[in-house]
Design a protein around this motif. Structure first.
Motif, PDB file in Angstrom:
ATOM      1  N   VAL A   1       0.833  -1.202   0.000  1.00 18.64           N
ATOM      2  CA  VAL A   1       0.000   0.000   0.000  1.00 18.64           C
ATOM      3  C   VAL A   1       0.869   1.253   0.000  1.00 18.64           C
ATOM      4  CG1 VAL A   1      -1.809   1.259   1.230  1.00 18.64           C
ATOM      5  CG2 VAL A   1      -1.724  -1.227   1.349  1.00 18.64           C
ATOM      6  N   GLU A   2       0.576   2.162  -0.911  1.00 18.03           N
ATOM      7  CA  GLU A   2       1.251   3.462  -0.932  1.00 18.03           C
ATOM      8  C   GLU A   2       0.679   4.321   0.190  1.00 18.03           C
ATOM      9  OE1 GLU A   2       3.690   4.366  -2.719  1.00 18.03           O
ATOM     10  OE2 GLU A   2       3.742   2.840  -4.302  1.00 18.03           O
TER      11      GLU A   2
ATOM     12  N   LEU B   1     -13.760   4.370  -2.669  1.00 16.48           N
ATOM     13  CA  LEU B   1     -13.860   4.200  -1.225  1.00 16.48           C
ATOM     14  C   LEU B   1     -15.263   4.448  -0.698  1.00 16.48           C
ATOM     15  CD1 LEU B   1     -10.573   6.125  -0.278  1.00 16.48           C
ATOM     16  CD2 LEU B   1     -10.839   3.660  -0.450  1.00 16.48           C
ATOM     17  N   GLY B   2     -16.155   4.888  -1.583  1.00 12.75           N
ATOM     18  CA  GLY B   2     -17.532   5.086  -1.178  1.00 12.75           C
ATOM     19  C   GLY B   2     -17.776   6.327  -0.336  1.00 12.75           C
TER      20      GLY B   2
ATOM     21  N   LEU C   1     -10.728  14.907   2.422  1.00 14.33           N
ATOM     22  CA  LEU C   1     -10.115  13.784   1.696  1.00 14.33           C
ATOM     23  C   LEU C   1      -8.847  13.319   2.410  1.00 14.33           C
ATOM     24  CD1 LEU C   1     -10.545  15.280  -1.882  1.00 14.33           C
ATOM     25  CD2 LEU C   1     -11.640  13.185  -1.065  1.00 14.33           C
ATOM     26  N   THR C   2      -8.062  14.294   2.896  1.00 15.71           N
ATOM     27  CA  THR C   2      -6.833  13.952   3.605  1.00 15.71           C
ATOM     28  C   THR C   2      -7.159  13.159   4.869  1.00 15.71           C
ATOM     29  OG1 THR C   2      -5.840  15.976   2.768  1.00 15.71           O
ATOM     30  CG2 THR C   2      -4.705  14.906   4.592  1.00 15.71           C
ATOM     31  N   LEU C   3      -8.210  13.578   5.559  1.00 15.37           N
ATOM     32  CA  LEU C   3      -8.616  12.879   6.774  1.00 15.37           C
ATOM     33  C   LEU C   3      -9.045  11.440   6.479  1.00 15.37           C
ATOM     34  CD1 LEU C   3      -8.801  13.595   9.771  1.00 15.37           C
ATOM     35  CD2 LEU C   3     -11.242  14.057   9.438  1.00 15.37           C
ATOM     36  N   VAL C   4      -9.737  11.247   5.362  1.00 17.77           N
ATOM     37  CA  VAL C   4     -10.147   9.897   4.967  1.00 17.77           C
ATOM     38  C   VAL C   4      -8.916   9.008   4.804  1.00 17.77           C
ATOM     39  CG1 VAL C   4     -11.151   8.508   3.109  1.00 17.77           C
ATOM     40  CG2 VAL C   4     -12.291  10.617   3.845  1.00 17.77           C
ATOM     41  N   ALA C   5      -7.913   9.534   4.070  1.00 21.51           N
ATOM     42  CA  ALA C   5      -6.693   8.760   3.841  1.00 21.51           C
ATOM     43  C   ALA C   5      -5.973   8.505   5.160  1.00 21.51           C
ATOM     44  CB  ALA C   5      -5.779   9.499   2.867  1.00 21.51           C
TER      45      ALA C   5
ATOM     46  N   GLU D   1      -7.186   8.162   8.135  1.00 23.10           N
ATOM     47  CA  GLU D   1      -7.818   7.105   8.930  1.00 23.10           C
ATOM     48  C   GLU D   1      -7.680   5.728   8.296  1.00 23.10           C
ATOM     49  OE1 GLU D   1     -11.563   8.878   9.819  1.00 23.10           O
ATOM     50  OE2 GLU D   1     -10.593  10.194  11.305  1.00 23.10           O
ATOM     51  N   LYS D   2      -7.830   5.669   6.965  1.00 18.91           N
ATOM     52  CA  LYS D   2      -7.661   4.379   6.263  1.00 18.91           C
ATOM     53  C   LYS D   2      -6.262   3.816   6.497  1.00 18.91           C
ATOM     54  CE  LYS D   2     -11.374   3.943   3.468  1.00 18.91           C
ATOM     55  NZ  LYS D   2     -12.284   2.869   3.796  1.00 18.91           N
ATOM     56  N   LEU D   3      -5.265   4.704   6.411  1.00 21.81           N
ATOM     57  CA  LEU D   3      -3.888   4.215   6.432  1.00 21.81           C
ATOM     58  C   LEU D   3      -3.375   3.925   7.831  1.00 21.81           C
ATOM     59  CD1 LEU D   3      -2.424   6.380   3.555  1.00 21.81           C
ATOM     60  CD2 LEU D   3      -2.754   3.913   3.566  1.00 21.81           C
TER      61      LEU D   3
END
Lengths: 194, 458
Positions: free
Chosen positions: B132-133, B171-172, B182-186, B188-190
């Motif tokens: 994963v990047e 990502l839905g 968008l940054t916050l989504v990434a 939390e995912k990462l």
């Protein structure tokens, strides 16, 4: 021949002859760094700076400026009495829920706001990165003018990990718009003491 | 024409006419230009700073063999392991061997051009290992199934609306998120990925001989988190990233930050000089540094092109290049795009397949002007063209044309033999195609200067 020998042989075969290069004077300074200049840079990086004369001022400032902070890790108990204890136990994952970490910095650089941290004082390498918010306590007297002055002082052969931190984590990867709080700490506070 | 060359021309032609693309790129590069102007203010004497940086890299390459051995010795002393890879395949095989030994299924990786160069992600995917990047720009590109568009700003060609749409699709998330959201989504995912992965992979901005250290600079914190929880840290780095001393970073950190993004210094500037030591509570148990050649000693062999190894991958020559700004990063079809990519790729991956890139330049010299380590980039493009001729990579037709041109131009008699109109016909017939569809052929006057002169003297 092993890959190591192959590569080294290829380099030896191809690398240039030694040449005399002009000597360019070092950029080193003798005077101390300017705390006001340091403060200004840290603020442009998105951090806050509070000048304090005693560690007892830290706790009220934290209460005043952070509304969402309950779990606090403090490297030295005098920074923040009542902070979590036993946080060093584990492989670092135990720190995932930490809201604020208060750590000492070794020295600051006035020209760019960077603060030098090594694992010797933070104990757990991942602490300044996994915490949601980061606070660094830095003596006023440990501010140097430039990065060159800093490098003249920092590395000891026993150090395994060191980092210059300049401001909170950020990104501009989406259309060059600056967002604070990418993967590391969302905010940075510096307590300048002395 | 080599198929890479024809595909390059085709893609370039298409992108150059894509106004939406041009608008996004100009907007992003405009912001970069403003930031860089401000960042340069931190240098009291920028010219000397750049000259010094060039000298340091020069010195580093003069003694590259000794520095590499010194680096290996110092890193090994602290329990790090050094692996040497002559080419991409060896680097991939070594990484796979480590993954197999660790029974690794999941890897977190921070931004690294060296891993792009060997196409690590697709290789690992073939072996059922997820990689994963974690850099936001790279994460966006990976979601979209695209390679990075730019050395420093991987998703530079996407507008914020493009990214919001991509996240919604993959990502839905709601389709109208802001860059902050968008940054916050990434983020939390990462965060979960960092905790779960068995191995963390990074590149290196510099490797430091005197302390045996790996220096990594970043704004987001993803490289640090990628190397925090996984038990194994692998670094893949090209041998030319060498700096002789840790003190050299005092100059190179600010220089790379300013030319890369316009910052005074990047947020996190880390030095790793080994895995977890006795008495330390966290950090990887094992650290491997793979020193990769993959064509770099070919460049070292070329006494002119050698200085292209000074490159610190700041990306400023891409942002300055009128060709890059019009055709974009993907048209090049290479890991390293823009002027520096056009200089090094023919050496790294073969003259025959990539020499066409050295012609994709007006030789305006702006790349050389903006290079922090003062590489003579545009002259190296010219050098590559020269080399291509000497080594017979140009077509027979081209050689014939130039031969004829030279004969005619050197002979007064032949120049006077035919009228301007005939010369125009000749140009149309033999040079129109090379001249391109989008510019007008130069027109010969019906009477030459020589004729006019003679008439006046009568």
């Amino acid at each position: 021949m092993s890959s190591r020998e192959q590569i080294l042989a290829a380099i030896k075969r191809n690398q240039p002859e030694q040449q005399e290069l002009p000597v360019l004077d070092s950029f080193r300074h003798t005077e101390a760094g300017d705390p006001a200049a340091f403060r200004k840079v840290v603020e442009t990086l998105g951090g806050q700076v509070y000048e304090i004369t005693s560690y007892t001022e830290i706790q009220p400032l934290v209460a005043e400026h952070y509304t969402d902070v309950t779990r606090v890790v403090s490297i030295r108990p005098e920074y923040f009495p009542g902070a979590i204890t036993g946080w060093q136990e584990g492989d670092g994952r135990q720190l995932e829920q930490v809201d604020l970490a208060i750590i000492p910095g070794q020295l600051g650089v006035a020209e760019n706001g960077a603060i030098w941290i090594t694992e010797q004082e933070i104990e757990v390498r991942v602490l300044p990165f996994i915490t949601q918010h980061l606070a660094i306590v830095l003596p006023r007297t440990e501010i140097l003018p430039t990065m060159h002055d800093a490098y003249a002082r920092i590395w000891s052969p026993s150090a395994g990990f060191g980092v210059f931190i300049a401001g909170p984590s950020k990104t501009a990867d989406i259309e060059q718009s600056l967002v604070l709080g990418a993967h590391g700490a969302k905010s940075l506070t510096v307590f300048l003491i002395g | 024409m080599h198929q890479n060359a024809s595909s390059f021309l085709e893609k370039s032609e298409k992108k150059a006419g894509d106004l939406g693309h041009r608008q996004t790129i100009n907007f992003n590069i405009g912001k970069y230009n403003t930031a860089v102007k401000a960042g340069k203010q931190q240098f009291a004497d920028l010219t000397t700073a750049r000259e010094r940086a060039k000298n340091i890299k020069w010195r580093a390459l003069d003694n590259l063999d000794k520095h590499l051995e010194e680096f290996e010795q110092n890193l090994t002393k602290r329990g790090g392991k050094v692996i040497w890879a002559e080419n991409a395949q060896q680097a991939l095989d070594e990484i796979l061997a480590i993954c197999k030994a660790k029974q690794c299924k999941s890897i977190v990786k921070s931004k690294s051009m060296a891993t792009e160069e060997v196409h690590l992600n697709s290789f690992l995917a073939k072996h059922d290992i997820e990689c994963v990047e974690t850099d936001l720009g790279e994460y966006i590109q990976q979601l979209d199934g695209e390679p990075p568009y730019h050395i420093v700003t991987p998703a530079m060609h996407k507008s914020k609306e493009d990214v919001a749409r991509l996240f919604a699709e993959k990502l839905g998330t709601p389709p109208d998120l802001t860059p902050q959201q968008l940054t916050l989504v990434a983020r939390e995912k990462l965060r979960q990925k960092y905790l779960d992965a068995e191995i963390g992979i990074t590149g290196a901005n510099f490797i430091i001989a005197d302390i045996g250290g790996v220096a990594v600079t970043e704004n987001e914190g993803n490289a640090r988190l990628s190397t925090a929880f996984p038990k194994t840290h692998i670094v893949l780095v090209g041998i030319e990233k060498m700096l002789p001393s840790i003190n050299d970073l005092a100059l190179f950190w600010p220089l790379l930050a300013t030319y890369g993004t316009g910052q005074n210094v990047t947020v996190y500037n880390s030095i790793f000089s080994g895995p977890r030591q006795e008495g330390e509570t966290d950090g990887p148990e094992e650290m491997y540094v793979i020193l990769m050649d993959n064509g770099r000693t070919n460049i070292l062999m070329d006494t002119e092109a050698r200085e292209s190894l000074y490159c610190i991958r700041c990306g400023s020559c891409l942002n300055a290049c009128p060709v890059y700004k019009n055709i974009g990063g993907h048209s090049y079809g290479t890991t390293y795009s823009g002027p520096i990519g056009s200089v090094i790729t023919p050496h790294l991956r073969g003259m025959e397949s990539y020499i066409h890139l050295s012609y994709a330049s007006s030789l305006c010299g702006n790349c050389t002007e903006v290079c922090p380590v003062r590489i003579n980039i545009h002259e190296l493009l010219l050098h590559n063209r020269h080399k291509a001729v000497e080594e017979n990579y140009t077509s027979g037709g081209e050689k014939m044309s130039w031969f004829g041109w030279k004969q005619a131009s050197l002979s007064r008699r032949m120049m006077n033999l035919v009228s301007g109109n005939v010369k125009n016909l000749f140009m149309k017939k033999f040079f129109a195609k090379a001249w391109g569809d989008d510019r007008e052929l130069p027109v010969f006057a019906s009477k030459s200067f020589n004729q006019l002169w003679k008439e006046r003297r009568k």
